[in-house]
Design an enzyme around this catalytic site. Structure first.
Site, short mmCIF file in Angstrom:
data_model
loop_
_atom_site.label_atom_id
_atom_site.label_comp_id
_atom_site.label_asym_id
_atom_site.label_seq_id
_atom_site.Cartn_x
_atom_site.Cartn_y
_atom_site.Cartn_z
NE ARG A 113 -10.38 -1.52 4.61
CZ ARG A 113 -10.86 -1.68 5.83
NH1 ARG A 113 -11.94 -2.40 6.05
NH2 ARG A 113 -10.28 -1.10 6.86
CE LYS A 154 -6.54 8.69 8.15
NZ LYS A 154 -7.06 7.60 8.98
CG ASP A 168 -1.84 5.38 4.83
OD1 ASP A 168 -1.61 4.35 5.50
OD2 ASP A 168 -2.97 5.69 4.40
CE LYS A 196 -3.11 2.64 3.11
NZ LYS A 196 -3.91 2.63 4.35
CG ASP A 206 -9.80 7.24 6.97
OD1 ASP A 206 -8.76 7.23 6.27
OD2 ASP A 206 -9.81 7.48 8.20
N1 BES Z 1 -4.05 4.60 7.02
C1 BES Z 1 -5.13 4.31 7.85
C2 BES Z 1 -4.75 3.38 8.99
C3 BES Z 1 -4.32 4.06 10.26
C4 BES Z 1 -5.24 4.70 11.05
C5 BES Z 1 -3.02 3.99 10.68
C6 BES Z 1 -4.85 5.30 12.23
C7 BES Z 1 -2.61 4.58 11.84
C8 BES Z 1 -3.53 5.23 12.63
C9 BES Z 1 -6.26 3.65 7.06
O1 BES Z 1 -6.39 4.05 5.75
C10 BES Z 1 -7.53 4.02 7.76
O2 BES Z 1 -7.83 5.15 7.84
N2 BES Z 1 -8.24 3.02 8.27
C11 BES Z 1 -9.44 3.23 8.99
C12 BES Z 1 -10.43 2.18 8.57
C13 BES Z 1 -11.82 2.42 9.09
C14 BES Z 1 -12.44 3.62 8.43
C15 BES Z 1 -12.65 1.19 8.83
C16 BES Z 1 -9.14 3.11 10.48
O3 BES Z 1 -8.38 2.20 10.86
O4 BES Z 1 -9.61 3.94 11.25
ZN ZN Z 2 -4.62 4.75 4.85
ZN ZN Z 3 -7.59 5.81 5.54
#
Ligand code: BES
Ligand code: ZN
Ligand code: ZN
Length: 504
Positions: free
Chosen positions: A351, A277, A288, A265, A347
Site C-alpha cells: 500500500r 515474515k 509479490d 504493485k 510488511d
Molecule cells: N504481499 C503480502 C500479502 C500476502 C500475504 C499475500 C500473505 C499472500 C500471503 C503483503 O505485503 C503483506 O505482507 N500484507 C500483510 C499486511 C499486514 C501486515 C497488515 C498481511 O496481509 O499479512
Molecule cells: Zn507484499
Molecule cells: Zn508485505
C-alpha cells in the site's frame, strides 16, 4: 503455437488429433457430433451406451486411428451440463484438451467448435484456453525435454462465410493469452532473476517491441518526485527501486477524453522488512510483483488491440528487505501526495508503494484508476484462491469492471469500501497509519488506505493475493503465476475506449 482456421469437411481433417466435446446426458447427436458418429460407424454412441463416455466436465476419452476419419486421434472432452456451459467453460475445456494431448507428445491439434460456439467470442475463448494451457515454466530446468508443447493448432467448425468472425476471435485470443503468459513468465521468475531493475528492463523491451511509450525512473528521479512512500520501502534493500510508466495513446485522441490508469504493485520480493515474515512459504513472496506484471501484460495486449482511449500503466517496483537502512515500525514517511504515514508494520509495504503510484497516475492525468496488487493475506482468508477481491469507489465504473471479469472468465467478488473502516487507519502521530487498528477486515482497511490517495478519481482496487498464484497444476493449466486480471483489464480497456465516454 501457430493457430490457423481449417474449413475443410470434418472427416477430411488430417490432424494428429481432432478435439470435440460433448454435454452430459445427451440422448442423440446433431450437427458435427452426428457427423463424427456416423463417420466412425457409431463409435461415440456405443461408448455412451457402455457408460465410458458420459460428458462429465473435463472427462477425456481418446480414440486412436478412428475409422472413417483422416485424423489420427479423436479426443472427446466432457463439457458438463449444457445449461451451465459458457465461454469460461469452453476456455478451460480447450485448455484441458491441449494439456491432455501435449503430455502424449502430440504436436498438431484441430479443435472442432460446436455449433453454438462458432462466434468470435467462442473462437477467442478456445484460442485463449489453448495458448494458456500450452504454457509451462521449464526455464530453469537443465534436463528439459525439447519441444514438449503443441506446435500448431487449428480451429474447425466455422464455414467460409463465418471465417471473418473466427479470424477476429482468433487474433484477439492470441494476443490476450500471449500477454497473460508474458505476465505469468514474470510472476514465475525468482527474485534474483527479476529485481526491480530487471523488471523495468523487461517491461521496457516489451513496450518498445509493442510500439508503446515507456519511461523508467531510477532512485534519483523517484527522490526528485518526492515519492517518499516508495523510497521508504526500498531503503532496506541494496537493490534500487524503479517506477515504470508505459503509455498507450490512440491515434485519434479527443481532448477531454477519459484516461485509464493501471497501477500495479511490483514488489519483486517481500520478506516483510523489519516486521519480517516467517520462513515457511516465504519463497512464494517472489510473486509479490504480480499486480505490476498484470498491468504490464495488459499493456502488451492493449498495444495490439488498440482501444480508442488512452491507457497509462504505472508500476512502482521495489524489494522489501530488512537491511541496515530499512525503515522501522513507528517511522513516519511523507508520500508524494504530501500525506504523512506512520509505518506500523513494514510488511504492509504494498500500500505504501501504491500510494505513490496512484498519486503519480493522477498527476499524469488519469481520470479513472484500477490498481492490482497481491496486497493482503486477509483477502485469501475471505475469498480463498477463487475470486479476486474487488473494491470500488464508483459503482458505475466498478460494474463495468465486474462485467469485464464475467466476459473474460475471471471471477471477482465485491467487498466494501466504507468510511466507517477509515477510523482504523487513523494514526496518533501522522495523517494515517499503514495497518488497521481494529480486529479483522484486513483486506478492507488496506483498500481504505489506498483510497486516501485517489481523491475523487473513480478507482477500483483488485486484491489478487489469493488468485495470482496457483499451488497445483489444473487440468487446463500449469501451476505457478496465473496472470490473473490481464484478460479482464484488456476487456475493460477495449469497452472503455469503444464507448467514447467515461464510466460516469
Ligand atoms: N504481499 C503480502 C500479502 C500476502 C500475504 C499475500 C500473505 C499472500 C500471503 C503483503 O505485503 C503483506 O505482507 N500484507 C500483510 C499486511 C499486514 C501486515 C497488515 C498481511 O496481509 O499479512
Ligand atoms: Zn507484499
Ligand atoms: Zn508485505
Amino acid at each position: 503455437m501457430e493457430i490457423t482456421l481449417d474449413t475443410r469437411p470434418l472427416v477430411k481433417i488430417e490432424a494428429e488429433a481432432l478435439v470435440t466435446y460433448l454435454f452430459e446426458e445427451v440422448k442423440s447427436f446433431s450437427g458435427a457430433l452426428a457427423e463424427l458418429d456416423a463417420a466412425t460407424g457409431g463409435t461415440l454412441s456405443k461408448l455412451i451406451a457402455s457408460g465410458e463416455l458420459t460428458g462429465k466436465m473435463l472427462e477425456t476419452t481418446l480414440l486412436h486411428y478412428p475409422q472413417g476419419l483422416a485424423a489420427q486421434r479423436l479426443l472427446v472432452v466432457g463439457a458438463g451440463k449444457k445449461d451451465k456451459f459458457g465461454t469460461a467453460e469452453l476456455r478451460r475445456l480447450a485448455g484441458a484438451a491441449v494439456r491432455t494431448l501435449k503430455s502424449r507428445q502430440v504436436k498438431r491439434v484441430t479443435f472442432l467448435a460446436s455449433e453454438n460456439d462458432r462466434s468470435a467470442a467462442g473462437a477467442q475463448a478456445i484460442v485463449e484456453g489453448m495458448i494458456l494451457a500450452n504454457f509451462d515454466s521449464e526455464k530453469y530446468k537443465t534436463d528439459k525435454k525439447p519441444g514438449n508443447e503443441i506446435m500448431a493448432a487449428a480451429l474447425a467448425g466455422w464455414s467460409e462465410s463465418s471465417r471473418a468472425e473466427a479470424a477476429l476471435g482468433l487474433s484477439r485470443g492470441r494476443v490476450i493469452a500471449e500477454s497473460q503468459n508474458f505476465a505469468r513468465e514474470l510472476g514465475n521468475e525468482p527474485s534474483n532473476r527479476l529485481t526491480p531493475r530487471m523488471l523495468a528492463d523487461r517491461a521496457a523491451a516489451m513496450a518498445r517491441e509493442a510500439g508503446l511509450a515507456v519511461e523508467v525512473f531510477d532512485e534519483a528521479k523517484i527522490a526528485e518526485l518526492k515519492m517518499g512512500a516508495l523510497l521508504s520501502v526500498a531503503q532496506g534493500s541494496v537493490e534500487p527501486p524503479r517506477m515504470i510508466i508505459i503509455t498507450y495513446t490512440p491515434e485519434k485522441l479527443n481532448p477531454g477524453a477519459p484516461v485509464l490508469g493501471l497501477v500495479g504493485k511490483a514488489i519483486t520480493f517481500d520478506t516483510g522488512g523489519i516486521s519480517i515474515k516467517p520462513a515457511n512459504d516465504m519463497e512464494k513472496m517472489k510473486y509479490d510483483m504480480c499486480g505490476g506484471a498484470a498491468m504490464i501484460g495488459a499493456m502488451r495486449a492493449i498495444a495490439a488491440l488498440k482501444p480508442s482511449c488512452k491507457v497509462i500503466a504505472v508500476v512502482p517496483s521495489s524489494e522489501n528487505m530488512p537491511g541496515g537502512r530499512a525503515q522501522k515500525p513507528g517511522d513516519v514517511q511523507f508520500s508524494m501526495a504530501g500525506k504523512s504515514i506512520e509505518v506500523i508494520n513494514t510488511d504492509a509495504e504494498g500500500r505504501l508503494i501504491l500510494a505513490d503510484g496512484i498519486a503519480y497516475a493522477k498527476q499524469l492525468g488519469c481520470t479513472h484508476l484500477v490498481d492490482a496488487a497481491t496486497l493482503t493475506g486477509a483477502v485469501v482468508v475471505a475469498l480463498g484462491n477463487v475470486n479476486i477481491g474487488v473494491f470500488g469507489s464508483d459503482q458505475t465504473f466498478t460494474d463495468q469492471l465486474l462485467a469485464s471479469g464475467k466476459a473474460a472468465g475471471e471471477k471477482m467478488w465485491p467487498l466494501p469500501v466504507d468510511d466507517d473502516y477509515r477510523e482504523n487507519i487513523k494514526s496518533g502521530i501522522a495523517d494515517i497509519q499503514n495497518v488497521g487498528s481494529g480486529k479483522g477486515g484486513g483486506a478492507i482497511t488496506a483498500a481504505m488506505f489506498l483510497k486516501e490517495f485517489t481523491g475523487d478519481t473513480p478507482w477500483i482496487h483488485l486484491d489478487i493475493a489469493g488468485t495470482a498464484w496457483q499451488d497445483d497444476v489444473k487440468p487446463w493449466n500449469a501451476k505457478g503465476a496465473t496472470g490473473v486480471a490481464v484478460r479482464s483489464l484488456v476487456d475493460l480497456a477495449m469497452k472503455f475506449g469503444s464507448n467514447g465516454s467515461s464510466a460516469k
